[in-house]
Motif scaffolding. Structure first.
Motif, mmCIF file in Angstrom:
data_model
loop_
_atom_site.group_PDB
_atom_site.id
_atom_site.type_symbol
_atom_site.label_atom_id
_atom_site.label_comp_id
_atom_site.label_asym_id
_atom_site.label_seq_id
_atom_site.Cartn_x
_atom_site.Cartn_y
_atom_site.Cartn_z
ATOM 1 N N PRO A 28 0.834 -1.219 0.000
ATOM 2 C CA PRO A 28 0.000 0.000 0.000
ATOM 3 C C PRO A 28 0.861 1.259 0.000
ATOM 4 N N TRP A 37 -1.747 -6.057 1.670
ATOM 5 C CA TRP A 37 -3.051 -5.986 2.359
ATOM 6 C C TRP A 37 -4.143 -6.483 1.423
ATOM 7 N N TRP A 39 -7.777 -5.964 0.980
ATOM 8 C CA TRP A 39 -8.674 -5.191 0.096
ATOM 9 C C TRP A 39 -7.920 -4.160 -0.715
ATOM 10 N N HIS A 75 -6.009 -10.734 6.070
ATOM 11 C CA HIS A 75 -6.035 -9.295 5.801
ATOM 12 C C HIS A 75 -4.648 -8.733 5.514
ATOM 13 N N TYR A 87 6.776 -3.545 10.704
ATOM 14 C CA TYR A 87 5.334 -3.313 10.850
ATOM 15 C C TYR A 87 4.890 -3.994 12.136
ATOM 16 N N GLN A 112 -10.578 -8.998 5.444
ATOM 17 C CA GLN A 112 -10.996 -7.629 5.097
ATOM 18 C C GLN A 112 -12.157 -7.734 4.108
ATOM 19 N N TRP A 174 -10.232 -3.840 12.395
ATOM 20 C CA TRP A 174 -9.343 -3.927 11.227
ATOM 21 C C TRP A 174 -10.000 -4.678 10.075
ATOM 22 N N GLY A 177 -11.699 -2.517 7.426
ATOM 23 C CA GLY A 177 -10.869 -1.625 6.618
ATOM 24 C C GLY A 177 -11.039 -0.164 7.021
ATOM 25 N N ARG A 214 -3.501 9.138 13.484
ATOM 26 C CA ARG A 214 -3.621 7.674 13.631
ATOM 27 C C ARG A 214 -4.586 7.347 14.776
ATOM 28 N N TRP A 371 -10.029 7.392 9.998
ATOM 29 C CA TRP A 371 -11.377 7.110 9.499
ATOM 30 C C TRP A 371 -12.448 7.861 10.299
ATOM 31 N N TRP A 376 -11.461 9.577 1.998
ATOM 32 C CA TRP A 376 -10.726 8.421 1.454
ATOM 33 C C TRP A 376 -11.241 8.156 0.037
ATOM 34 N N GLU A 414 -2.800 8.909 1.181
ATOM 35 C CA GLU A 414 -3.647 7.860 1.758
ATOM 36 C C GLU A 414 -5.052 8.421 2.046
ATOM 37 N N PHE A 429 0.390 6.550 -2.118
ATOM 38 C CA PHE A 429 -0.419 5.444 -1.601
ATOM 39 C C PHE A 429 -1.056 4.697 -2.775
HETATM 40 C C1 2M8 Z 1 -5.212 0.570 7.467
HETATM 41 O O1 2M8 Z 1 -5.200 -0.526 8.368
HETATM 42 C C2 2M8 Z 1 -3.983 -1.101 8.905
HETATM 43 C C3 2M8 Z 1 -4.384 -2.342 9.693
HETATM 44 O O2 2M8 Z 1 -4.935 -3.293 8.832
HETATM 45 C C4 2M8 Z 1 -3.196 -0.188 9.813
HETATM 46 O O3 2M8 Z 1 -3.700 0.844 10.260
HETATM 47 O O4 2M8 Z 1 -2.030 -0.523 10.092
HETATM 48 C C5 2M8 Z 1 -6.656 0.745 6.934
HETATM 49 O O5 2M8 Z 1 -6.815 1.995 6.302
HETATM 50 C C6 2M8 Z 1 -7.017 -0.397 5.989
HETATM 51 O O6 2M8 Z 1 -8.257 -0.162 5.357
HETATM 52 C C7 2M8 Z 1 -5.945 -0.610 4.919
HETATM 53 O O7 2M8 Z 1 -6.241 -1.788 4.209
HETATM 54 C C8 2M8 Z 1 -4.534 -0.697 5.518
HETATM 55 C C9 2M8 Z 1 -3.441 -0.706 4.451
HETATM 56 O O8 2M8 Z 1 -3.648 0.341 3.530
HETATM 57 O O9 2M8 Z 1 -4.292 0.402 6.398
#
Ligand code: 2M8
Length: 441
Positions: A28, A37, A39, A75, A87, A112, A174, A177, A214, A371, A376, A414, A429
């Motif tokens: 991502p 990831w 989705w 996920h 991570y 997800q 999580w 998403g 965050r 979120w 987004w 993002e 992103f």
């Molecule tokens: C965000 O989620 C991850 C955990 O899965 C995180 O915060 O570390 C979310 O925006 C999620 O929708 C997205 O799939 C992920 C990676 O972009 O980041």
């Protein structure tokens, strides 16, 4: 739309995707999310369909090679070439059980939203425009994916129907998403927050992103507690209602689940399977969303806490997602459009911007925190798709233009500040870039 602007955006989007490719999958973003990831891979494939379909299939295939025997698609699929510390929580924390054909790469045990059938169908139907070789590749890849996509749906509609209402439950924010969406606040308030966990583990996200953008430490303590509980039960779903503190039916997750069945109708027809099974399932899930997640009083869709049976008081962008479903009763589709156009979300006609992730008029609306307010692109892309499904062509075009303008002016971020449009979170992103390609095509 101005052609120079489109050409610039196309070029920058394609170069973001080039830069984020990691040998057999897309990340991502390089710094914040250095693995694959679930989705994200689907949204990314939708964009790669225009510039590199072979990579779109490779990315989906890498993800489904990590599918569990019970059908769940993890996920996160961890890249073994990335250090554990890059991570958190990484593979050691998740400690997923070994299974027979387990691939070399570790994964999480969560899921997800199942966007993948939708993505696979989009990549397939664009393949012929790249020539005969691509069309052949698409046919082969679709055949490989079909049984795996079906297994993913069966896991979610079967083992995850913890409420017995014909809807899939998420067992962790999580999984939606939409991590820290206010949609979960009521259900999360009952989840213990052991802040001591954060003394033992370090939040890697705070080393590479601004803490104000965050989820909070209390959120993270709850997130970790939920993972530990699910993990310690072997990631088993049976009996979760009696031993797990968070079980929620989300309108966005379930709308995507039903839309995936509709994509499988097309895919089944191509691979020689029975499309009717998928049509029936789509109709059943749509009916369940329409019956159980709609609040008549406010004419909005809400998430339902399976443990208490109550609908969340928060009006979030997830409540607009059932518009994806063609069988949604007309008055509910109209109610979604009214909610989207209201000052709570403000379609581009009033704000010039795509819709935010949370009700602009709510006291907890936060312009920066993930979120809980920011804009987004992926959910706006889904909303636009829903508008097209229900024939709101003018609104869909305004939304498309607002997204293109925003990403062109601010960059492939993002997420975006819902008042100024400034980019927030990770730059370059992948899904923002990928979906921009689709919006320009
Ligand atoms: C965000 O989620 C991850 C955990 O899965 C995180 O915060 O570390 C979310 O925006 C999620 O929708 C997205 O799939 C992920 C990676 O972009 O980041």
């Amino acid at each position: 739309m101005h052609t120079d602007m489109s050409a610039d955006l196309w070029k920058s989007a394609a170069s973001v995707l080039d830069g984020n490719w990691a040998h057999d999958h897309m990340v991502p973003s390089r710094r914040l999310y250095p693995h694959q990831w679930s989705w994200d891979a689907a949204f990314i494939a939708i964009g790669l369909a225009y510039v590199n379909p072979t990579r779109a299939w490779r990315d989906l295939r890498s993800l489904f090679e990590a599918q569990w025997p019970d059908g769940r698609v993890p996920h996160i699929v961890f890249d073994p070439l990335t250090a554990e510390g890059d991570y958190f929580p990484g593979p050691a924390f998740w400690d997923v059980p070994a299974y027979g054909n387990r691939p070399a790469r570790g994964s999480t045990g969560l899921v997800q939203p199942p966007m993948h059938a939708i993505a696979a169908w989009e990549v397939y139907r664009r393949a012929a425009s790249h020539g005969a070789r691509c069309a052949h590749e698409a046919g082969e890849q679709l055949k490989w994916l079909y049984p795996r996509l079906v297994a993913q749906q069966e896991y979610l509609t079967g083992r995850r129907d913890t409420g017995g209402r014909g809807l899939a439950s998420i067992v962790h924010p999580w999984e939606s998403g939409l991590d820290n969406s206010p949609s979960w606040d009521a259900a999360m308030s009952g989840v213990p927050a052991d802040l001591g966990l954060l003394d033992r583990y370090r939040r890697r996200d705070l080393q590479v992103a601004d803490a104000a953008h965050r989820p909070t430490d209390v959120d993270y303590a709850r997130y970790l507690g939920l993972v530990i509980n699910y993990r310690d039960g072997g990631y088993e779903d049976a009996g979760l209602a009696h031993r797990h503190a968070f079980l929620v039916e989300c309108p966005s997750f379930n709308a995507i689940l039903a839309a995936a069945e509709l994509a499988l109708v097309h895919i089944a027809a191509v691979v020689g399977a029975d499309p009717m099974i998928h049509r029936r399932r789509a109709r059943r899930i749509t009916e369940a969303i329409s019956t159980h997640l709609y609040d008549e009083r406010t004419a909005t869709f809400r998430s339902r806490d399976v443990r208490t049976g109550t609908l969340s008081p928060a009006r979030c962008v997830s409540g607009l997602m059932p518009l994806l479903l063609p069988d949604l009763p007309r008055e509910q589709a109209e109610a979604i459009m009214a909610e989207a156009a209201s000052p709570r979300f403000g379609l581009p006609g009033t704000t010039g911007l795509p819709v935010p992730s949370y009700d602009r008029t709510a006291p907890g609306f936060d312009t920066l925190r993930y979120w809980r307010g920011p804009i987004w692109i992926n959910v706006n892309w889904l909303l636009r798709r829903g508008m097209l499904v229900h024939g709101y062509r003018g609104e869909a075009e305004d939304l498309r233009e607002a997204m293109v303008r925003l990403v062109h002016d601010s960059g492939h971020y993002e997420y975006f500040h819902p008042e100024t449009g400034a980019g927030i979170g990770a730059p370059m992103f992948s899904w923002t870039a990928a979906l921009s390609l689709d919006l320009l095509a």
